[in-house]
Design an enzyme around this catalytic site. Sequence first.
Site, PDB file in Angstrom:
ATOM      1  N   ASN A 126      34.771 -10.766 -35.666  1.00  0.00           N
ATOM      2  CA  ASN A 126      35.609 -11.789 -36.061  1.00  0.00           C
ATOM      3  C   ASN A 126      35.804 -11.956 -37.525  1.00  0.00           C
ATOM      4  OD1 ASN A 126      37.059 -14.132 -36.621  1.00  0.00           O
ATOM      5  ND2 ASN A 126      35.370 -15.906 -35.851  1.00  0.00           N
ATOM      6  N   LYS A 144      37.877 -13.201 -39.736  1.00  0.00           N
ATOM      7  CA  LYS A 144      38.214 -14.415 -40.308  1.00  0.00           C
ATOM      8  C   LYS A 144      39.396 -14.295 -41.208  1.00  0.00           C
ATOM      9  CE  LYS A 144      33.724 -16.782 -38.888  1.00  0.00           C
ATOM     10  NZ  LYS A 144      32.693 -17.533 -39.161  1.00  0.00           N
ATOM     11  N   HIS A 189      37.635 -21.816 -31.940  1.00  0.00           N
ATOM     12  CA  HIS A 189      36.585 -21.440 -32.730  1.00  0.00           C
ATOM     13  C   HIS A 189      36.269 -22.915 -33.604  1.00  0.00           C
ATOM     14  CE1 HIS A 189      34.225 -19.852 -36.354  1.00  0.00           C
ATOM     15  NE2 HIS A 189      33.997 -18.916 -35.669  1.00  0.00           N
ATOM     16  N   GLU A 209      35.809 -23.434 -36.426  1.00  0.00           N
ATOM     17  CA  GLU A 209      36.677 -23.525 -37.885  1.00  0.00           C
ATOM     18  C   GLU A 209      37.879 -24.127 -37.456  1.00  0.00           C
ATOM     19  OE1 GLU A 209      35.580 -19.627 -39.393  1.00  0.00           O
ATOM     20  OE2 GLU A 209      33.677 -20.277 -39.625  1.00  0.00           O
ATOM     21  N   GLU A 269      28.488 -20.761 -30.060  1.00  0.00           N
ATOM     22  CA  GLU A 269      28.274 -20.581 -31.711  1.00  0.00           C
ATOM     23  C   GLU A 269      27.871 -22.126 -31.964  1.00  0.00           C
ATOM     24  OE1 GLU A 269      30.672 -17.300 -33.014  1.00  0.00           O
ATOM     25  OE2 GLU A 269      32.130 -19.134 -33.007  1.00  0.00           O
ATOM     26  N   GLY A 295      27.812 -18.733 -40.450  1.00  0.00           N
ATOM     27  CA  GLY A 295      27.949 -18.669 -41.841  1.00  0.00           C
ATOM     28  C   GLY A 295      26.919 -18.957 -42.710  1.00  0.00           C
ATOM     29  N   SER A 346      25.606 -16.210 -37.513  1.00  0.00           N
ATOM     30  CA  SER A 346      24.683 -15.549 -38.266  1.00  0.00           C
ATOM     31  C   SER A 346      23.963 -14.446 -37.710  1.00  0.00           C
ATOM     32  CB  SER A 346      23.538 -16.419 -39.073  1.00  0.00           C
ATOM     33  OG  SER A 346      24.341 -17.304 -39.775  1.00  0.00           O
TER      34      SER A 346
END
Length: 252
Positions: A8, A10, A99, A101, A169, A175, A213
Amino acid sequence: MKKLIAGNWKMNGTIDGARALIADIINGLHDRDEILAACDFLVCPPYVHLNAVKHSLHTVDYIALGAQSCSRWENGAHTGGVSAEMLKDLDCTYVILGHSERRQGVGETSAIVQEKALRAFEQGLKAIICVGESEEERERGKEEHVVGYQLASSIPPGAKAEDLIIAYEPVWAIGTGKTASAEDVKTMHAFIRESLSKIVENPQEVRILYGGSMKPENAAELLATPNVDGGLIGGASLNAEDFIGIGQAALA
Ligand code: PGA
């Protein structure tokens, strides 16, 4: 089941940078038969880099192309939108949906994720539906409640196992350099598999990825955990050596 190693990318990079990264991944994998026998690879660049990466992948059959989202609507008057049909036209075969985010950053609800997944399935795309609890939800012991709700309300009724991928996730692991322990991942992935049995036929055929991560150093343990069928990789997917190293770790 072959592991799915999904990158991904991003909102990073330039067109030239995307070309360079995919060239490094193509070259790094082309003679790695052992890894390719164990893993399927997928890259999900930003929308505006998809066409360049598509051209780089023109003669490559061991790396699939995907997007990081799609519109909940079909083609039409939706300024700024990118439809599943457009992704299909760009040779995408996968799309990441829901996701964290996007759930947190742009208010994407599970109902919206479900609509997007329907649009993806209509175009023959596979949907990677992301689920995961926040740190606060885990501290309150609510992680299964949250993930169970997200699964039940994000997966369209009638979804076929082969079109559906779930990415677990935990939000606090994305991250941050913090990874969920193998034990926690094992428990959650077993819970997801069990929950899927109430939603889809053949739940054992749905790939369940871990994301948060993941890197070459921790991938072997995570990928060897029961019900972990691959990884959704952010930061480490921006470096070809690390991304391929995660595939290599699947052989351990
Ligand atoms: P990360 O991101 O690997 O950088 O933690 C994973 C993801 O958000 O998909």
